[in-house]
Write an enzyme that holds these catalytic residues in place. Structure first.
Site, PDB file in Angstrom:
ATOM      1  N   LYS A  85       0.892  -1.047  -0.017  1.00  0.00           N
ATOM      2  CA  LYS A  85       0.019   0.243   0.073  1.00  0.00           C
ATOM      3  C   LYS A  85       0.975   1.140  -0.019  1.00  0.00           C
ATOM      4  CE  LYS A  85      -3.841   0.317   2.582  1.00  0.00           C
ATOM      5  NZ  LYS A  85      -4.722   0.221   3.687  1.00  0.00           N
ATOM      6  N   VAL A  86       0.609   2.058  -0.973  1.00  0.00           N
ATOM      7  CA  VAL A  86       1.213   3.252  -1.149  1.00  0.00           C
ATOM      8  C   VAL A  86       0.384   4.635  -1.139  1.00  0.00           C
ATOM      9  CG1 VAL A  86       3.238   4.510  -2.554  1.00  0.00           C
ATOM     10  CG2 VAL A  86       3.057   1.875  -2.594  1.00  0.00           C
TER      11      VAL A  86
END
Ligand code: E4P
Length: 225
Positions: A85-86
């Site tokens: 997740k970014v």
């Protein structure tokens, strides 16, 4: 609909794996901090609870793309299938491009606008996570944002899915489903509520009472067949 559970609570994950058609588990830094255990232990315990085939999403914390990429690589050493997740910051978008080149699966997170989602998808994100309840809380329309993201995926034929997140009630999940979001991630308490209806409970109780009045208490079809 692709259902995911938004938690690091291992007992809640085991319960959901047992009961529901669960496709994976998502976490965020607040969820990890709440568990207040070594990060590697949390990831390993979640993987053990969900098995090899379900998705596991965990978020990078670096402030620069370079650090995010290093974090992603370290997380992949911990769990080869982990989805990274970014957040949709400029450094996050830069990291997404690099992670995509390395063949690493990405969930773009902290999405509040369709344009953030669009750029993340073009940069290589597979999942796009708009925060429905956080938008609703500021008198914006979380469902509308998710619907517009789904529309943009369609218009530009992007290889991405909406992963609607941040729900506080079942109606929000329902609106998102109607809006065409391909996936949702939901905290355990709201997830359990998806099946609750008093008329379902009373209906099932009525069937049991009628059946047991004739075939005996505690009997099932197996006893009478
Ligand atoms: C999603 O990526 C987030 O982890 C999460 O769904 C945010 O939910 P919250 O608004 O309830 O913290």
């Amino acid at each position: 609909m692709i259902y995911m559970l938004d938690t690091a609570d291992i007992e809640a994950i085991k319960k959901a794996v047992d009961l529901y058609p669960l496709a994976g588990v998502t976490t965020n830094p607040s969820i990890i901090a709440k568990a207040n255990r070594p990060f590697a232990d949390i990831i390993r315990d979640i993987r053990a609870a969900i098995g090899p085939d379900r998705m596991l999403h965990a978020q990078v914390m670096g402030k620069t793309a370079e650090v995010m990429i290093e974090e992603a690589q370290a997380m992949r050493e911990l769990d080869t299938d982990i989805i990274i997740k970014v957040p949709v910051t400029p450094q996050g978008i830069k990291a997404m491009k690099a992670l995509k080149e390395r063949g690493i699966r990405i969930t773009a997170t902290a999405i509040l606008t369709p344009q953030q989602a669009l750029m993340a998808a073009v940069a290589g994100a597979e999942f796009l996570a708009p925060y429905v309840n956080r938008l609703d809380n500021i008198c914006a329309d979380g469902t509308q944002v998710a619907a517009e993201i789904a529309h943009l995926i369609d218009v530009y034929q992007l290889d991405a899915k909406v992963l609607a997140a941040s729900f506080k009630n079942v109606q929000q999940v329902h609106e998102i489903a109607k809006a065409g979001a391909q996936s949702v991630t939901i905290a355990p308490d709201v997830f359990d509520q998806l099946l609750v209806h008093p008329l379902t409970d009373s209906g099932v109780a009525g069937f049991v009472s009628d059946w047991e009045g004739v075939y005996g208490e505690g009997t099932t079809v197996l006893d009478v067949i």
